[in-house]
Design a protein around this motif. Structure first.
Motif, mmCIF file in Angstrom:
data_model
loop_
_atom_site.group_PDB
_atom_site.id
_atom_site.type_symbol
_atom_site.label_atom_id
_atom_site.label_comp_id
_atom_site.label_asym_id
_atom_site.label_seq_id
_atom_site.Cartn_x
_atom_site.Cartn_y
_atom_site.Cartn_z
ATOM 1 N N UNK A 140 53.426 -9.619 1.842
ATOM 2 C CA UNK A 140 54.293 -8.475 1.589
ATOM 3 C C UNK A 140 54.210 -8.183 0.096
ATOM 4 N N UNK A 141 53.524 -7.111 -0.266
ATOM 5 C CA UNK A 141 53.264 -6.859 -1.677
ATOM 6 C C UNK A 141 52.351 -7.944 -2.225
ATOM 7 N N UNK A 142 52.691 -8.491 -3.382
ATOM 8 C CA UNK A 142 51.906 -9.567 -3.981
ATOM 9 C C UNK A 142 52.461 -10.942 -3.643
ATOM 10 N N UNK A 143 53.412 -11.007 -2.725
ATOM 11 C CA UNK A 143 54.007 -12.280 -2.332
ATOM 12 C C UNK A 143 53.520 -12.692 -0.947
ATOM 13 N N UNK A 144 53.257 -13.988 -0.808
ATOM 14 C CA UNK A 144 52.910 -14.547 0.488
ATOM 15 C C UNK A 144 53.992 -15.559 0.853
ATOM 16 N N UNK A 145 54.757 -15.237 1.882
ATOM 17 C CA UNK A 145 55.833 -16.103 2.353
ATOM 18 C C UNK A 145 55.271 -16.989 3.464
ATOM 19 N N UNK A 146 55.538 -18.289 3.394
ATOM 20 C CA UNK A 146 54.923 -19.224 4.335
ATOM 21 C C UNK A 146 55.949 -20.201 4.888
ATOM 22 N N UNK A 188 49.549 -12.180 -6.929
ATOM 23 C CA UNK A 188 49.230 -11.170 -7.928
ATOM 24 C C UNK A 188 48.195 -11.623 -8.931
ATOM 25 N N UNK A 189 48.076 -12.940 -9.126
ATOM 26 C CA UNK A 189 47.110 -13.495 -10.071
ATOM 27 C C UNK A 189 46.114 -14.352 -9.301
ATOM 28 N N UNK A 190 44.915 -13.824 -8.999
ATOM 29 C CA UNK A 190 43.935 -14.596 -8.225
ATOM 30 C C UNK A 190 43.575 -15.926 -8.873
ATOM 31 N N UNK A 191 43.674 -16.016 -10.199
ATOM 32 C CA UNK A 191 43.320 -17.252 -10.887
ATOM 33 C C UNK A 191 44.281 -18.387 -10.556
ATOM 34 N N UNK A 192 45.459 -18.047 -10.011
ATOM 35 C CA UNK A 192 46.439 -19.076 -9.666
ATOM 36 C C UNK A 192 46.047 -19.844 -8.410
#
Length: 374
Positions: free
Chosen positions: A49-55, A303-307
């Motif tokens: 949802x947006x740049x967040x991935x809830x798991x 939001x930050x692929x490097x993370x």
């Protein structure tokens, strides 16, 4: 089944659901698996949802009741086999605004067998699976971050896949093969697409040379025989500096040898190595024993692929809008490309698409069938 016909610790039986809205705002992925020879049952649900991935992930001891498809807050109920299923993720009492869902999945087309899938590492058979896939619609609700999403049949699509057999579970010593038989490259496309009046399924797996080890292109419609759509090949436009697709064209052929183009526009993406437990995830993977009654809830920032550097070496599921002969459909463009892949122009694990946005993208040549070299 209480007992399986193999003593291989990697025996499994697993399913996955994809539920996507047609605007690209949300992509829910959920699954449940049993691992009879390690005594584990686990499940997960993720929501982009947006740049967040809830798991939400849960694991427990496998019981003798194999019809009890429940792990912690996650459950699947089969109301009518191959026709109607219910998928639930209960809310956390301590965080009622966190990820939860209550969805009913309805089949739109009959289930389709996928090709028999085998894979070797050195001389050992490491993956041997049978699968079927099905497309349909979903209704219900999804909640996350204090927001409620209404899932409706006309604005959302749901696909599902069921597979069983033998598949690697973490924790086994790889031995000599892990050191000496590392694959030079792996290229994968798995693409179920639902249109209003038809379902299209495309699968491609190739090695570093472009030799194809898995192939499928099938058109499914109610009341008529399934139609094979030739030897598919793909033109994929990657985001500069990555191997993440922005769009793709899958080239197919009808029985009259007429060329067909199945075009995909990526709407949103969810890397399976983040939250969903697929390799090479470093916080949890399917089939691993976490003790009885283990549940984990967390939110990832995409939001930050490097993370999330490991995500680049795992498969990513992309919700996509597809077009085919004037029709518009929705489904999943699942893709992973690691290491060398000669048809795409990638030379090794560190290689990516050209860094300049205006540079020409690698264009795969149409591969030709060859004798299996194994």
């Amino acid at each position: 089944m209480r007992h399986v016909a193999t003593g291989d610790r990697n025996a499994y039986d697993r399913c996955i659901f994809h539920v996507l809205d047609h605007t690209g705002r949300a992509l829910l992925i959920a699954g449940l698996g049993v691992y009879p020879n390690t005594g584990v049952i686990d499940a997960y649900a993720t929501l982009r949802l947006g740049d967040r991935l809830h798991a939400v992930r849960a694991s427990d001891a496998l019981s003798d009741d194999r019809l009890a498809l429940t792990v912690g807050p996650l459950s699947i109920t089969v109301d009518r086999p191959l026709e109607r299923l219910r998928l639930r993720c209960d809310a956390d009492p301590a965080d009622p605004g966190g990820l939860s869902c209550d969805l009913e999945w309805h089949a739109a087309f009959p289930a389709v067998w996928e090709p028999h899938h085998t894979q070797y590492r050195g001389g050992r058979l490491t993956l041997e699976g049978r699968r079927f896939v099905q497309a349909g619609t979903c209704t219900g609700t999804v909640r996350a971050a204090g927001e409620e999403l209404a899932v409706t049949a006309g604005e959302w699509t749901g696909t599902r896949d069921r597979s069983w057999g033998v598949r690697p579970i973490p924790g086994e010593d790889g031995g000599r093969a892990a050191e000496e038989a590392r694959p030079e490259g792996f290229h994968w496309i798995w693409c179920p697409v639902r249109f209003d009046d038809r379902f299209v399924m495309v699968i491609v797996q190739e090695d570093a040379d472009g030799h194809r080890t898995l192939n499928e292109a099938l058109l499914v419609r109610d009341g008529v025989p399934d139609v094979q759509l030739g030897w598919p090949y793909a033109d994929i436009t990657y985001r500069a500096g990555t191997r993440q697709p922005e769009r793709a064209v899958l080239h197919l052929t009808d029985p009259a040898r007429k060329p067909l183009e199945l075009a995909a526009e990526i709407l949103t993406s969810s890397p399976l190595a983040v939250g969903a437990g697929y390799p090479p995830a470093d916080d949890w993977q399917h089939g691993t024993w976490r003790g009885r009654g283990w549940t984990d809830r967390r939110t990832y920032d995409l939001g930050d692929p490097a993370a999330h550097p490991l995500a680049a070496y795992g498969v990513t599921d992309h919700a996509a809008r597809f077009t085919l002969e004037g029709r518009t459909g929705y489904g999943i463009f699942e893709h992973g490309s690691f290491g060398r892949h000669d048809p795409s122009g990638f030379t090794g694990y560190g290689d990516t698409a050209p860094a300049r946005p205006d540079a020409p993208q690698p264009r795969p040549a149409a591969p030709q069938p060859r004798e299996d070299r194994s």
